[in-house]
Write an enzyme that holds these catalytic residues in place. Structure first.
Site, PDB file in Angstrom:
ATOM      1  N   TYR A 198       0.851  -1.186   0.000  1.00  0.00           N
ATOM      2  CA  TYR A 198       0.000   0.000   0.000  1.00  0.00           C
ATOM      3  C   TYR A 198       0.886   1.236   0.000  1.00  0.00           C
ATOM      4  CZ  TYR A 198      -3.490   3.430   1.593  1.00  0.00           C
ATOM      5  OH  TYR A 198      -4.319   4.524   1.708  1.00  0.00           O
ATOM      6  N   ASP A 228       9.035   2.943   0.274  1.00  0.00           N
ATOM      7  CA  ASP A 228       7.951   3.546   1.027  1.00  0.00           C
ATOM      8  C   ASP A 228       8.084   3.093   2.470  1.00  0.00           C
ATOM      9  OD1 ASP A 228       5.697   4.475   2.195  1.00  0.00           O
ATOM     10  OD2 ASP A 228       4.306   3.740   0.659  1.00  0.00           O
ATOM     11  N   LYS A 269       3.597   8.691   9.395  1.00  0.00           N
ATOM     12  CA  LYS A 269       3.263   8.047  10.665  1.00  0.00           C
ATOM     13  C   LYS A 269       4.184   8.484  11.821  1.00  0.00           C
ATOM     14  CE  LYS A 269       0.441   4.570   8.555  1.00  0.00           C
ATOM     15  NZ  LYS A 269       0.579   3.936   7.269  1.00  0.00           N
TER      16      LYS A 269
HETATM   17  C1  LIG Z   1       0.034   4.467   5.911  1.00  0.00           C
HETATM   18  C2  LIG Z   1       0.810   4.271   4.691  1.00  0.00           C
HETATM   19  C3  LIG Z   1       0.739   5.162   3.602  1.00  0.00           C
HETATM   20  C4  LIG Z   1      -0.247   6.294   3.539  1.00  0.00           C
HETATM   21  O1  LIG Z   1      -0.034   7.254   4.510  1.00  0.00           O
HETATM   22  P1  LIG Z   1      -1.265   8.215   4.914  1.00  0.00           P
HETATM   23  O2  LIG Z   1      -0.663   9.166   5.895  1.00  0.00           O
HETATM   24  O3  LIG Z   1      -2.328   7.339   5.465  1.00  0.00           O
HETATM   25  O4  LIG Z   1      -1.691   8.884   3.645  1.00  0.00           O
HETATM   26  C5  LIG Z   1       1.582   4.974   2.540  1.00  0.00           C
HETATM   27  N1  LIG Z   1       2.463   3.946   2.526  1.00  0.00           N
HETATM   28  C6  LIG Z   1       2.557   3.068   3.537  1.00  0.00           C
HETATM   29  C7  LIG Z   1       3.576   1.991   3.472  1.00  0.00           C
HETATM   30  C8  LIG Z   1       1.727   3.196   4.642  1.00  0.00           C
HETATM   31  O5  LIG Z   1       1.794   2.291   5.626  1.00  0.00           O
END
Ligand SMILES: *Cc1c(COP(=O)(O)O)cnc(C)c1O
Length: 419
Positions: free
Chosen positions: A128, A223, A251
């Site tokens: 994701y 990511d 996060k």
């Molecule tokens: C949570 C997450 C996102 C998205 O971040 P948001 O602040 O919710 O937009 C993107 N990549 C990874 C790996 C994530 O865990």
């Protein structure tokens, strides 16, 4: 509110029932409107690594709030947090803050396309990268949980520009590069997959992607919105000793406030406006309250903190393995540092296909049995559980005891049809 939630992963679609509505949280405990207490393993999806309402973060935030909550101009705290980030992670020189991980990924994709003059993005099935069009293709938990194929409304062009390979499958990555190599701008990957449950990279996968992208003139984007400053002091980059060209963060770096960031080497990052032509902006980007919270969180995340997180998570891991085995419940526990997932009915998960093959009906029963015993897991078998610095031995042992009791209760229930 559609589905009663502001983000679909909060719904209880996969596990049944309705979400608990939370009135407050402290340490590793969530308290709902009925004042029922739950040991929390959602941890704000990883953001709450210090535990909820940590006194030193709270204090930093209150001090910041008193000086005004948004200025729309430069704050010293932005540079200070940026410095904390680049000091921890080898290869990072410049940081651009945003308000979410989604935005950081959007900017990474645009920058990669601009830097290479190519348009294709390669991502892994089950990873994701936020909910923007370019990466909302086969993107793991939220979509897997709800059984959606992909999201309607994503433009066909965006979907066509995104090539999907299985996670941990270097051979397919090589094949994709043989066919489309000259058009691939970037490979984006969660260096530790956390959005199909916790799936560590197999040996050589990340290093292989590094070599392949470098050889073919494409960028490698890690990511680390979830794994950054979670799986090690310097994130997955430190843990696996592989350096991407760009890294997206979020996060943890906001100390519990909305945040995202894109970071990388100076030459690439200087292509962003105003130094370069690649546009990315945000009214609230680098918000002083978020920056204060992020800095306070970083101050807590010293070497000792990672030892503590590892010890707590290892204790939970051992306890769950022995509870599952004593109950005769076939399952596998996958863990990287302080993130872990129990895959029921599975002997090991390396790809989204493996994650799908796990027994999600069994997870749903376990989830409910744990919730009724005061432990709040993420409401899907495709999610990571997150530990924080506030998960002490007492909380871990209470969780293990709840798991033992839950598994005994489940043994007395008929096994639901595999779903
Ligand atoms: C949570 C997450 C996102 C998205 O971040 P948001 O602040 O919710 O937009 C993107 N990549 C990874 C790996 C994530 O865990």
């Amino acid at each position: 509110m559609p589905g009663g939630v502001s983000s679909p992963v909060r719904a209880f679609h996969a596990v049944g029932g309705t979400p608990r509505v939370i009135r407050g949280a402290k340490g590793c405990v969530l308290v709902d409107l009925d004042r029922t207490r739950y040991i929390d393993y959602i941890g704000a999806w990883g953001a709450a690594i210090a535990g909820h309402a940590h006194p030193s973060i709270e204090e930093a935030v209150i001090r910041a709030v008193r000086r005004g909550t948004a200025w729309g101009t430069c704050a010293a705290s932005e540079a200070k947090l940026a410095e904390m980030i680049v000091r921890r992670v080898p290869g990072l020189e410049l940081v651009r803050f945003s308000n979410s991980g989604t935005e950081a990924v959007m900017t990474a994709v645009r920058l990669a396309r601009a830097a290479t003059g190519r348009h294709l993005i390669v991502k892994c099935d089950g990873c994701y990268h936020g909910h923007a069009d370019a990466t909302l293709v086969r993107s793991g938990s939220g979509i897997a949980t709800l059984g959606l194929p992909d999201s309607p409304g994503v433009s066909k062009d965006a979907a066509r520009s995104t090539l999907v390979i299985p996670y941990n499958d270097l051979a397919t990555a090589e094949a994709v590069f043989r066919e489309h190599g000259d058009a691939i701008a970037a490979v984006i990957v969660e260096p530790v997959a956390g959005n199909m449950g916790v799936v560590p990279p197999t040996d050589g996968f990340l290093g292989g992607l590094r070599a392949l992208t470098a050889q073919r003139g494409a960028l490698l984007v890690f990511d680390e919105v979830m794994s950054g400053f979670r799986v090690a002091r310097g994130g997955a980059i430190e843990r696996y000793c592989v350096s991407p060209d760009l890294v997206t963060l979020g996060k943890i770096i906001g100390g519990g406030f909305p945040v995202g960031a894109l970071a990388g080497g100076a030459a690439l990052m200087r292509m962003l406006a105003p130094d370069g032509p690649v546009y990315a902006a945000g009214t609230f980007s680098g918000n002083p309250v978020t920056m204060a919270a992020g800095r306070a969180a970083f101050k807590l995340l010293n070497g000792h903190a990672y030892v503590q997180l590892e010890m707590a998570a290892a204790r939970l891991h051992r306890g769950l393995v022995s509870a599952l085995s004593d109950a005769g419940e076939p399952a596998t526990v996958q863990r990287v540092g302080s993130m872990l997932t129990v895959f029921f009915g599975s002997t090991g998960v390396r790809t989204i296909e493996d994650a799908r093959a796990a027994d999600h009906g069994r997870f749903a029963s376990f989830f409910q049995a744990m919730l009724s015993r005061g432990v709040h897991l993420p409401p899907s078998g495709y999610e990571s559980w997150f530990l924080s610095l506030a998960h002490d031995d007492a909380a871990i042992d209470a969780t293990i005891a709840a798991a033992r009791a839950a598994l005994v209760a489940m043994r007395e229930q008929p096994r639901p049809a595999h779903s």
